[in-house]
Design an enzyme around this catalytic site. Structure first.
Site, PDB file in Angstrom:
ATOM      1  N   HIS A  70      -7.599   0.172  -6.697  1.00  0.00           N
ATOM      2  CA  HIS A  70      -6.983  -0.776  -5.630  1.00  0.00           C
ATOM      3  C   HIS A  70      -5.438  -0.455  -5.757  1.00  0.00           C
ATOM      4  O   HIS A  70      -4.875  -0.225  -7.024  1.00  0.00           O
ATOM      5  CB  HIS A  70      -6.938  -2.138  -5.775  1.00  0.00           C
ATOM      6  CG  HIS A  70      -8.662  -2.576  -5.796  1.00  0.00           C
ATOM      7  ND1 HIS A  70      -9.246  -2.628  -4.839  1.00  0.00           N
ATOM      8  CD2 HIS A  70      -9.248  -3.080  -6.972  1.00  0.00           C
ATOM      9  CE1 HIS A  70     -10.460  -3.103  -4.970  1.00  0.00           C
ATOM     10  NE2 HIS A  70     -10.481  -3.133  -6.471  1.00  0.00           N
TER      11      HIS A  70
ATOM     12  N   TYR B  31       0.720  -1.266  -0.155  1.00  0.00           N
ATOM     13  CA  TYR B  31       0.089  -0.082  -0.012  1.00  0.00           C
ATOM     14  C   TYR B  31       0.648   1.327   0.066  1.00  0.00           C
ATOM     15  O   TYR B  31       0.114   2.496  -0.120  1.00  0.00           O
ATOM     16  CB  TYR B  31      -0.944   0.020   1.043  1.00  0.00           C
ATOM     17  CG  TYR B  31      -1.849  -1.161   1.041  1.00  0.00           C
ATOM     18  CD1 TYR B  31      -2.569  -1.391   0.234  1.00  0.00           C
ATOM     19  CD2 TYR B  31      -1.770  -2.146   2.234  1.00  0.00           C
ATOM     20  CE1 TYR B  31      -3.683  -2.525   0.314  1.00  0.00           C
ATOM     21  CE2 TYR B  31      -2.521  -3.375   2.192  1.00  0.00           C
ATOM     22  CZ  TYR B  31      -3.615  -3.311   1.093  1.00  0.00           C
ATOM     23  OH  TYR B  31      -4.246  -4.409   1.097  1.00  0.00           O
TER      24      TYR B  31
HETATM   25  C1  DQA Z   1      -7.264  -2.812  -1.391  1.00  0.00           C
HETATM   26  C2  DQA Z   1      -7.012  -4.475  -1.866  1.00  0.00           C
HETATM   27  C3  DQA Z   1      -7.998  -5.316  -1.108  1.00  0.00           C
HETATM   28  O1  DQA Z   1      -7.902  -6.528  -1.287  1.00  0.00           O
HETATM   29  C4  DQA Z   1      -7.549  -4.910   0.635  1.00  0.00           C
HETATM   30  O2  DQA Z   1      -8.728  -5.586   1.390  1.00  0.00           O
HETATM   31  C5  DQA Z   1      -7.868  -3.408   0.604  1.00  0.00           C
HETATM   32  C6  DQA Z   1      -7.300  -2.555  -0.123  1.00  0.00           C
HETATM   33  C7  DQA Z   1      -6.219  -2.104  -2.303  1.00  0.00           C
HETATM   34  O3  DQA Z   1      -6.497  -0.895  -2.403  1.00  0.00           O
HETATM   35  O4  DQA Z   1      -5.214  -2.549  -2.772  1.00  0.00           O
HETATM   36  O5  DQA Z   1      -8.185  -3.056   1.966  1.00  0.00           O
HETATM   37  O6  DQA Z   1      -8.537  -2.481  -2.073  1.00  0.00           O
END
Ligand code: DQA
Length: 148
Positions: free
Chosen positions: A103, A26
């Site tokens: 994402h 992230y």
């Molecule tokens: C997410 C990916 C999802 O699988 C995860 O549960 C998240 C963040 C992303 O931004 O990569 O909380 O949406």
């Protein structure tokens, strides 16, 4: 500037914890820093952005109910709800607004449960694995859609 420029940027569960979540997936920006960057992307594109984040699925659903007449499009990262919330899918569909799914991490390259999204087929595009820049891509794509 297009008059169809009101975009809701919706963040789901655990996104408020950015900065404390695994930086390998992230990045290291906090949620506030992420929002600041998205705000800049929106300004560059002449979009008027409104932000919403909650960790409560029902609140996310109710917010979708409320924005139908006050927004022109949606950029959303529902977090883990992406993978299983038919309630959010139904509410998103009800808005009848163009939506782009984002994402931060590359969901296709992670655990099997993240490879499936229950909203992809009702979104005009999905951006995954591009980190913060993914939001610029998503806003760009939505902006094209709103002008088209
Ligand atoms: C997410 C990916 C999802 O699988 C995860 O549960 C998240 C963040 C992303 O931004 O990569 O909380 O949406």
């Amino acid at each position: 500037m297009s008059t169809h420029n009101r975009v809701e940027v919706l963040h789901g569960v655990n996104l408020d914890q950015l900065g404390r979540r695994d930086p390998a997936h992230y990045g290291s920006l906090t949620f506030e820093q992420l929002q600041y960057r998205i705000e800049e992307f929106g300004r560059e594109l002449g979009l008027s952005l409104r932000f919403f984040q909650t960790n409560h699925e029902g609140e996310f659903v109710e917010h979708l109910h409320e924005i139908r007449d006050t927004a022109d499009g949606i950029v959303l990262n529902p977090g883990a709800w992406t993978h299983y919330s038919y309630a959010i899918r139904d509410a998103l569909e009800l808005t009848e607004l163009p939506a782009v799914e984002v994402h931060l991490s590359d969901v296709q390259a992670r655990e099997a449960f993240r490879r499936h999204s229950v909203i992809t087929d009702i979104c005009v595009a999905t951006v995954s694995g591009r980190g913060v820049d993914g939001y610029r891509d998503a806003l760009n794509r939505l902006s094209e859609e709103l002008q088209g």
